[in-house]
Structures are given as C-alpha cells and as structure tokens.
Enzyme design. Structure first.
Site, short mmCIF file in Angstrom:
data_model
loop_
_atom_site.label_atom_id
_atom_site.label_comp_id
_atom_site.label_asym_id
_atom_site.label_seq_id
_atom_site.Cartn_x
_atom_site.Cartn_y
_atom_site.Cartn_z
CB SER A 260 64.47 32.83 48.55
OG SER A 260 63.59 33.10 47.49
CG HIS A 318 64.71 35.28 52.45
ND1 HIS A 318 64.19 36.37 51.78
CD2 HIS A 318 64.23 34.19 51.80
CE1 HIS A 318 63.44 35.96 50.78
NE2 HIS A 318 63.44 34.64 50.78
#
Length: 362
Positions: A260, A318
C-alpha cells in the site's frame, strides 16, 4: 547454592516470571539467576503489543496472527531508527543508480533488438503458422499489454508468490520475521523492502494489485520503465521508514505488511501530474471525481488515522508513500533523475575501457 528462605531456583523463577512466559515455547527467555553475582539487566521480550492495540491487531484480517509472536522493543527507541535511516538512504541511492544503468543498457541494446525483431517477423511470415499454439497465444497476450502493464506483471507475480508462502505452516515464523516490518523486531532493515511484496489477506493483495494495474500505464508513461521501478522500490522502503518513526514516537508497536505504501506513491504521483483526470470507485462506477480531489481525501483520511491511532491500516506508511509521490513528481525528478548523467558517464567509460584492459593483459 540455596537462596535465602529455603526456596529453590525453580520456585523463585516461577514466582518472578510472568505466567504467560512459563509455557514450553517461551522457556528460553527465562534465565535463572541463583548465584551471588548480580546479573546484567536485560530488556524483556514482549508481544507485538499490549492492551487494546494487541486486540486490534488480532481482529484485523489483513495481517497474520501475531498473538504468539515475541518482539524486542529497544530501551532507547530513537537508536532503533539509525540503521533503518541509513538503509533507506542507501537503498534509495542504489535503486536510482541501478535504474540509470539499466536505462543506459536498454537504450544501447534497443537498436539490436529492433533488427532482431525485423528478422523474427520475416521468419514468422515464411514459417507455417500453428493453430492453437499455447505459446503463441501467450506471446500475443503479452504483446497486447501496455509498457506499464508489462512492467508491473513481475511485481504482481512476486506478490502472488509471497502470498503463497504465507500458506505454508512451517514458514510462518520466517515470514513474520522477514516479511513484516516492525521496529520492535530483531530484523529491521530487510523487512522494509520484503514486506512491500507481502500480503497475508487475499482481499488485501487483490485490491492493491488491482490499483497498481490500473495506474501502471499512466505512471510508466510519465516516468518510464526504469525510473518507475526505482521510485516504486524506494517508495516501499521510505513508507516503511515513516511507519517506523510513527510507531517509535507513539510506542504503538505492531507488524505491517503490504504494497500500500508504494502504491500510494504511484497514485499520488499520477494524481499530482494529472489532477483533472477522472477517477471512479470500482463498485460505484457511476460516481466520478477528479484525481486531485481523490488525493486530498486520501491524505486527509490517512492523517486522521495516524493521529487518532486507527489500527486497521498502517496510515503512517500510506501518508509517507503519498507525500513521497507528491514530492518526487514535483521536485524529485528534477533533483535526482535528471542529474544521473555523471553516473552514466562513469558506467560508459567502464564499459568502454574494460575490453581494452582485457586485451592488453593477454
């Protein structure tokens, strides 16, 4: 020697050691100190996290079951970040340097590949065609892919391979040790890269690979194949380092894994470069929004998640990946990639002079 009070070493150990460490699996963590010399103070190993945060990790289906995994938080947390910092800087430099050399070699061989392709096409035209040839169908499918899709195919294959390794029971401890990143683990540096290719949940892997596949053509058109690979691999390490910093600062240790962070770099770079592009959610294709607004919403959500301590995703990773993508597409390309010429010249001179040196030594 018998301790004061007539209690044996075994009884004294049972009275002092925590009950959860008395099982057969954790006996090697208990040291009996029954002599007269004072034993040196050692940092006690502890589990992935305590209290509610450990329960939150246990409930999440995106990470492996780590309730029986022991980690070793350092008594000096800031020192924990020294080796990861040097690894991040060194790996990023090596990634971009290797990408520059790769591009040089690719350009050098492109002319030869062009003539080889003409020859192959001519041979195929005079050679009888086989019907139902599986290899021919694979080649046809491969040739119909864009440059970006061909580039990320190897990344997707690596993620699928690591996902299959998670299904092997005998490899669970090894996978947790090397394919999950955690600043409280004994192995700090290599998991920063390996965890980028690691997914425990099928849904997690499928969602990440779908997003990567969707943005692959755009990002490779913007950066090129070689530069994209350098950015992607560096983004995985950089996003994990940001996660390390957040975990050390908050004391909320726990394992992280998944692509991610690197994918957020790709998404942020494309959305920054093409802010007016239209995006849609896979399950709600009728609702569209601009790439710029999508990026703002993602950054706001991950910032809130990092501040509030949400546990389902690694919001720090992230956010680190997204900020790196924005920075690179805005400034990094000019500062790093466009200044690769000195390295390429050194490599060119090495390649040019090496045959002459070989000939003179005969």
């Amino acid at each position: 020697a018998q301790p004061a009070g007539g209690r044996s070493c075994e009884e004294l150990t049972a009275a002092v050691a925590p009950p959860r460490l008395l099982g057969r699996r954790f006996n090697f963590f208990i040291q009996q100190k029954c002599g007269f010399r004072k034993a040196p103070r050692k940092v006690e190993p502890r589990r992935s996290d305590t209290g509610t945060s450990g329960e939150a990790y246990k409930r999440s289906a995106l990470i492996p079951p780590v309730e029986e995994t022991v980690f070793y938080p350092s008594p000096y947390p800031i020192r924990t970040l020294v080796k990861p910092l040097f690894f991040t800087v060194g790996f990023t430099g090596c990634a971009f340097g290797s990408a520059a050399i790769w591009q040089y070699e690719s350009l050098k061989s492109r002319v030869q590949s062009y003539f080889d392709g003409i020859k192959a096409d001519w041979l195929d035209s005079i050679r009888p065609q086989k019907e139902g040839d599986f290899r021919k169908e694979i080649n046809k499918w491969w040739n119909n892919l864009s440059d970006g899709q061909r580039t990320v195919t190897g990344i997707i294959a690596a993620n699928v391979f690591v996902f299959c390794l998670w299904r092997v029971p005998s490899l669970q401890r090894t996978m947790i040790r090397y394919f999950t990143s955690n600043p409280a683990s004994k192995v700090l540096c290599s998991p920063m890269l390996l965890s980028t290719f690691s997914h425990f949940s099928l849904f997690h892997m499928a969602a990440n690979m779908y997003v990567l596949w969707s943005f692959s053509s755009s990002i490779v058109n913007i950066l090129g194949q070689e530069q994209f690979m350098a950015v992607y691999l560096s983004a995985g390490v950089i996003s994990n380092f940001v996660s390390y910093v957040c975990k050390v600062a908050t004391g909320r240790y726990g394992p992280s894994l998944g692509a991610s962070g690197a994918i957020m770099t790709v998404l942020a770079a494309v959305c920054t470069k093409i802010p007016e592009g239209r995006l849609a959610i896979i399950f709600l294709p009728m609702f569209t929004f601009t790439a710029g607004n999508a990026l703002k919403a993602i950054i706001a959500m991950d910032t809130a998640g990092m501040i509030l301590g949400w546990k389902f995703f690694d919001h720090a990773a992230h956010l680190g990946g997204a900020l790196f993508g924005i920075w690179y597409i805005t400034y990094g390309h000019e500062l790093i990639w466009k200044n690769r010429e000195p390295l390429v010249k050194i490599w060119h001179e090495m390649r040019t002079n090496s045959p002459k040196k070989g000939g003179g030594s005969k």
